[in-house]
Design an enzyme around this catalytic site. Structure first.
Site, PDB file in Angstrom:
ATOM      1  CE  LYS A  32       2.251 -32.708  22.865  1.00 37.73           C
ATOM      2  NZ  LYS A  32       3.757 -33.004  23.372  1.00 37.73           N
ATOM      3  CG  ASP A 159       3.875 -31.246  19.610  1.00 34.16           C
ATOM      4  OD1 ASP A 159       4.970 -32.485  18.905  1.00 34.16           O
ATOM      5  OD2 ASP A 159       4.618 -30.631  20.220  1.00 34.16           O
TER       6      ASP A 159
END
Length: 309
Positions: A32, A159
């Protein structure tokens, strides 16, 4: 919780034969990248409210699951020797959170091929946990848009929800609010990690000592064209950069090296660091940049930052 369900981001599920004829299921866990990151508030519970434009790289871990009567995690790959208990246990934590919502959840032996640096600000552990949830959904014939998947994701880590879908979006809150996927151009880039782990809690502590930044505006509409997006990103940075440099000065060295590269369009830190990235107009420029940075002892890889797999 306002998380929009997203389809499975991985290629068609890979299956191989494991021991005693069992099927081994495979998922890809993509890194990410926070193209922008704003810290908008600190909540009473100690968590920080964020606003971040997120995309995903083609550098990834690979996670397999062989059905078994017990849950275990084995780790191989370039970063197997540095992975810590907190990182590999996110996979077990994801199983435990989903099992609490689904009594009788089937699990098994997870094998993680670790290629994403650890504690690096690019969501390696979160991506692994998200991949574990996708594998468990497959194994248990659970619809991928079942709300329990995203509930377990958020309970595993802030996350993890955005990594479940692994598609470009803006995430807000502590990570629980995701916009619908964004259609963004592919961004040729180079990722650099100085092989220094930076603890997120230390970075946020440094930010707290310096004081939260003030922002008069929000991210607003994200441009869909390459040049427009680059201009937009120059106006929206990463609020954690100075705090990360205070914790690990080498982050500043990496950023300086990236900004000096020929053809660089943007250089920035991702997440809470220490991984930084530079965006270029072409893949060949990104590859040349990676070659130019070789020999410094850093982890360096060219990549494509994309809106979807």
């Amino acid at each position: 919780m306002s998380i929009s369900p997203t389809p499975d981001p991985s290629p068609p599920l890979a299956r191989a034969r494991g021991g005693r004829g069992t099927e081994v299921l495979t998922q890809i866990a993509r890194a990410k990248i926070n193209l922008t990151l704003r810290v908008t508030d600190r909540r009473a519970d100690g968590y920080h409210e964020l606003e971040s434009l997120v995309v995903f790289a083609d550098i990834a871990d690979t996670l397999t699951l062989e059905p078994a009567g017990h849950v275990s995690v084995a780790v191989t790959g370039p970063f197997a020797d540095v992975i810590g208990a907190a990182s590999d246990n996110l996979i077990v934590k994801a199983f435990d959170r989903l099992a609490a919502l689904m009594p009788g959840l089937k699990g098994g032996r997870f094998n993680l091929d670790k290629h994403i640096p650890v504690a690096a600000g690019i969501g390696g552990g979160s991506a692994d946990a998200a991949a574990a949830l996708r594998l468990l959904a497959r194994l248990n014939d659970l619809s991928f848009d079942d709300a329990r998947i995203m509930t377990a994701a958020l309970q595993t880590g802030a996350d993890v929800p955005v990594c479940v879908g692994s598609r470009a979006c803006v995430m807000t809150g502590i990570g629980e609010r995701l916009t619908p996927p964004l259609d963004l151009p592919a961004l040729p880039a180079v990722l650099v990690n100085p092989r220094v782990a930076v603890a997120t809690r230390d970075v946020f502590a440094a930010l707290g000592r310096a004081g939260l930044p003030q922002h008069a505006d929000r991210l607003g509409d994200v441009p869909r064209g390459f040049d427009g997006l680059i201009d937009y990103l120059h106006g929206h940075g990463n609020d954690l950069t100075d705090a990360a440099i205070a914790c690990a000065p080498v982050v500043g060295e990496v950023l300086a090296a990236l900004r000096a590269l020929p053809g660089v369009r943007l250089a920035r830190m991702s997440g809470s660091g220490a991984t930084c990235f530079a965006i270029f107009s072409s893949a060949s420029e990104a590859e040349a940049a990676a070659r130019a940075l070789a020999g410094r002892g850093w982890w360096v890889t060219p990549t494509i930052l994309a809106a979807a797999p």
